[in-house]
Design a protein around this motif. Structure first.
Motif, PDB file in Angstrom:
ATOM      1  N   TYR A 103       0.837  -1.200   0.000  1.00 23.63           N
ATOM      2  CA  TYR A 103       0.000   0.000   0.000  1.00 23.63           C
ATOM      3  C   TYR A 103       0.871   1.248   0.000  1.00 23.63           C
ATOM      4  O   TYR A 103       2.011   1.235   0.468  1.00 23.63           O
ATOM      5  CB  TYR A 103      -0.933   0.016   1.220  1.00 23.63           C
ATOM      6  N   HIS A 104       0.305   2.328  -0.542  1.00 20.69           N
ATOM      7  CA  HIS A 104       0.915   3.652  -0.481  1.00 20.69           C
ATOM      8  C   HIS A 104      -0.185   4.638  -0.101  1.00 20.69           C
ATOM      9  O   HIS A 104      -1.365   4.407  -0.378  1.00 20.69           O
ATOM     10  CB  HIS A 104       1.491   4.087  -1.831  1.00 20.69           C
ATOM     11  N   VAL A 105       0.196   5.750   0.498  1.00 20.68           N
ATOM     12  CA  VAL A 105      -0.752   6.809   0.831  1.00 20.68           C
ATOM     13  C   VAL A 105      -0.401   8.051   0.026  1.00 20.68           C
ATOM     14  O   VAL A 105       0.748   8.507   0.024  1.00 20.68           O
ATOM     15  CB  VAL A 105      -0.736   7.136   2.339  1.00 20.68           C
ATOM     16  N   ARG A 110       2.989  14.597  -0.902  1.00 18.82           N
ATOM     17  CA  ARG A 110       3.889  13.539  -1.340  1.00 18.82           C
ATOM     18  C   ARG A 110       3.198  12.188  -1.302  1.00 18.82           C
ATOM     19  O   ARG A 110       2.049  12.090  -0.850  1.00 18.82           O
ATOM     20  CB  ARG A 110       5.147  13.502  -0.476  1.00 18.82           C
ATOM     21  N   ILE A 111       3.897  11.176  -1.741  1.00 16.70           N
ATOM     22  CA  ILE A 111       3.439   9.798  -1.610  1.00 16.70           C
ATOM     23  C   ILE A 111       4.254   9.145  -0.504  1.00 16.70           C
ATOM     24  O   ILE A 111       5.491   9.250  -0.482  1.00 16.70           O
ATOM     25  CB  ILE A 111       3.603   9.032  -2.939  1.00 16.70           C
ATOM     26  N   ASP A 142       8.434   3.129   7.982  1.00 17.03           N
ATOM     27  CA  ASP A 142       7.566   2.143   8.636  1.00 17.03           C
ATOM     28  C   ASP A 142       6.389   2.806   9.333  1.00 17.03           C
ATOM     29  O   ASP A 142       5.326   2.195   9.493  1.00 17.03           O
ATOM     30  CB  ASP A 142       8.365   1.331   9.675  1.00 17.03           C
ATOM     31  N   ASP A 143       6.578   4.052   9.742  1.00 14.20           N
ATOM     32  CA  ASP A 143       5.542   4.787  10.486  1.00 14.20           C
ATOM     33  C   ASP A 143       4.811   5.735   9.541  1.00 14.20           C
ATOM     34  O   ASP A 143       4.994   6.957   9.591  1.00 14.20           O
ATOM     35  CB  ASP A 143       6.181   5.556  11.642  1.00 14.20           C
ATOM     36  N   VAL A 144       3.980   5.160   8.687  1.00 13.39           N
ATOM     37  CA  VAL A 144       3.332   5.958   7.644  1.00 13.39           C
ATOM     38  C   VAL A 144       2.405   7.022   8.239  1.00 13.39           C
ATOM     39  O   VAL A 144       2.482   8.207   7.891  1.00 13.39           O
ATOM     40  CB  VAL A 144       2.552   5.035   6.675  1.00 13.39           C
ATOM     41  N   VAL A 145       1.525   6.616   9.158  1.00 11.57           N
ATOM     42  CA  VAL A 145       0.576   7.570   9.732  1.00 11.57           C
ATOM     43  C   VAL A 145       1.319   8.649  10.525  1.00 11.57           C
ATOM     44  O   VAL A 145       1.024   9.844  10.410  1.00 11.57           O
ATOM     45  CB  VAL A 145      -0.459   6.860  10.629  1.00 11.57           C
ATOM     46  N   GLY A 146       2.286   8.242  11.326  1.00  9.81           N
ATOM     47  CA  GLY A 146       3.050   9.205  12.118  1.00  9.81           C
ATOM     48  C   GLY A 146       3.767  10.215  11.254  1.00  9.81           C
ATOM     49  O   GLY A 146       3.803  11.409  11.569  1.00  9.81           O
ATOM     50  N   GLU A 147       4.337   9.760  10.136  1.00 15.01           N
ATOM     51  CA  GLU A 147       5.035  10.656   9.222  1.00 15.01           C
ATOM     52  C   GLU A 147       4.076  11.684   8.635  1.00 15.01           C
ATOM     53  O   GLU A 147       4.416  12.877   8.532  1.00 15.01           O
ATOM     54  CB  GLU A 147       5.687   9.844   8.099  1.00 15.01           C
TER      55      GLU A 147
END
Length: 271
Positions: A103-105, A110-111, A142-147
């Motif tokens: 998955y990507h956000v 940015r992505i 690794d910390d997508v939401v936090g980033e």
């Protein structure tokens, strides 16, 4: 007709989405030269299609992330966005992790993704040769939401990628109880936005804000994420290569995207 609204992959682009099909480019450049409008409507993040925006000289706002974002690049201004709450974003990502899918956000800036795989891998490679103003902004963590929270960006879309149809199906099923729009923009892709968001949402915004008139708008597309805007525009055109559901609701069918079906349709239409 005064405005062309076009999907990109499977419609405007050829060679697997790598280039604008030459006839399409020629016809759309002439269309704009005659004072008419071209709107790009894509499932991609707009910041990831800058080479195409520049190549076509697009001055109209761009609908991206399947209608979750409308941005005016002339003024570099976000006109409309529908960002996913951080709590809901975390739930979507947990579903992706539970089923072991990539998955990507896509955010306003940015992505973001956990690994250099899928679309991110392609963007990393493309960035090696693109000029700085066309490179795709990326963050791998690794910390997508936090980033995303720390950067102050807004999450617009989660893209789930899997070659396995059964995994894509179970992901869609697992997300069915959440307030989300879930659709496909490609054979291996699941696109996840806020409930009610699709390309028609972005197109309706441009109509209401006076950027275009739906009564003089023709929309082209090929996939599930194009159905809403094809139905909304005064004239909806599906590509020959479209999925059956898109073909079923279109007013007309254009030729294959690899042979310039969009451009040829406009040439024939104006005869």
């Amino acid at each position: 007709m005064e405005t062309v609204v076009t999907d990109m992959d499977g419609t405007l682009l050829a060679k697997g989405g790598a280039v604008i099909q030459p006839l399409n480019k020629e016809v759309l450049l002439d269309w704009q030269k005659r004072g008419k409008k071209v709107v790009l409507a894509t499932g991609r993040l707009d910041l990831a299609i800058m080479p195409f925006i520049h190549e076509l000289g697009i001055t109209m706002p761009v609908i991206s992330c399947n209608g979750a974002l409308v941005r005016d690049f002339v003024k570099n201004e976000i006109l409309m966005k529908s960002d996913i709450s951080y709590d809901l974003l975390a739930q979507v990502i947990q579903v992706a992790r539970d089923f072991g899918v990539d998955y990507h956000v896509y955010t306003t800036e940015r992505i973001v993704g956990p690994t250099v795989t899928g679309k991110i891998a392609g963007f990393v490679e493309a960035n090696k040769t693109l000029p700085e103003n066309e490179q795709v902004p990326l963050t791998v963590t690794d910390d997508v939401v936090g980033e995303i929270i720390r950067s102050g960006a807004f999450a617009l879309k989660v893209l789930v990628i899997s070659e396995e149809a059964d995994k894509r199906a179970v992901v869609r099923e697992a997300l069915s109880e959440l307030p989300l729009s879930v659709m496909s923009s490609g054979a291996t892709l699941v696109d996840i936005m806020n409930v009610g968001i699709d390309k028609a949402h972005g197109l309706a915004y441009l109509d209401e804000a006076g950027w275009l008139d739906l009564e003089t708008t023709i929309a082209f597309g090929d996939n599930e994420n194009d159905i809403g805007m094809i139905e909304l525009a005064n004239m909806g055109v599906a590509m020959e290569n479209s999925i059956p559901e898109t073909l079923a609701i279109a007013d007309y069918v254009a030729g294959h995207h690899d042979t310039g079906g969009l451009g040829q349709f406009l040439l024939d239409f104006e005869k």
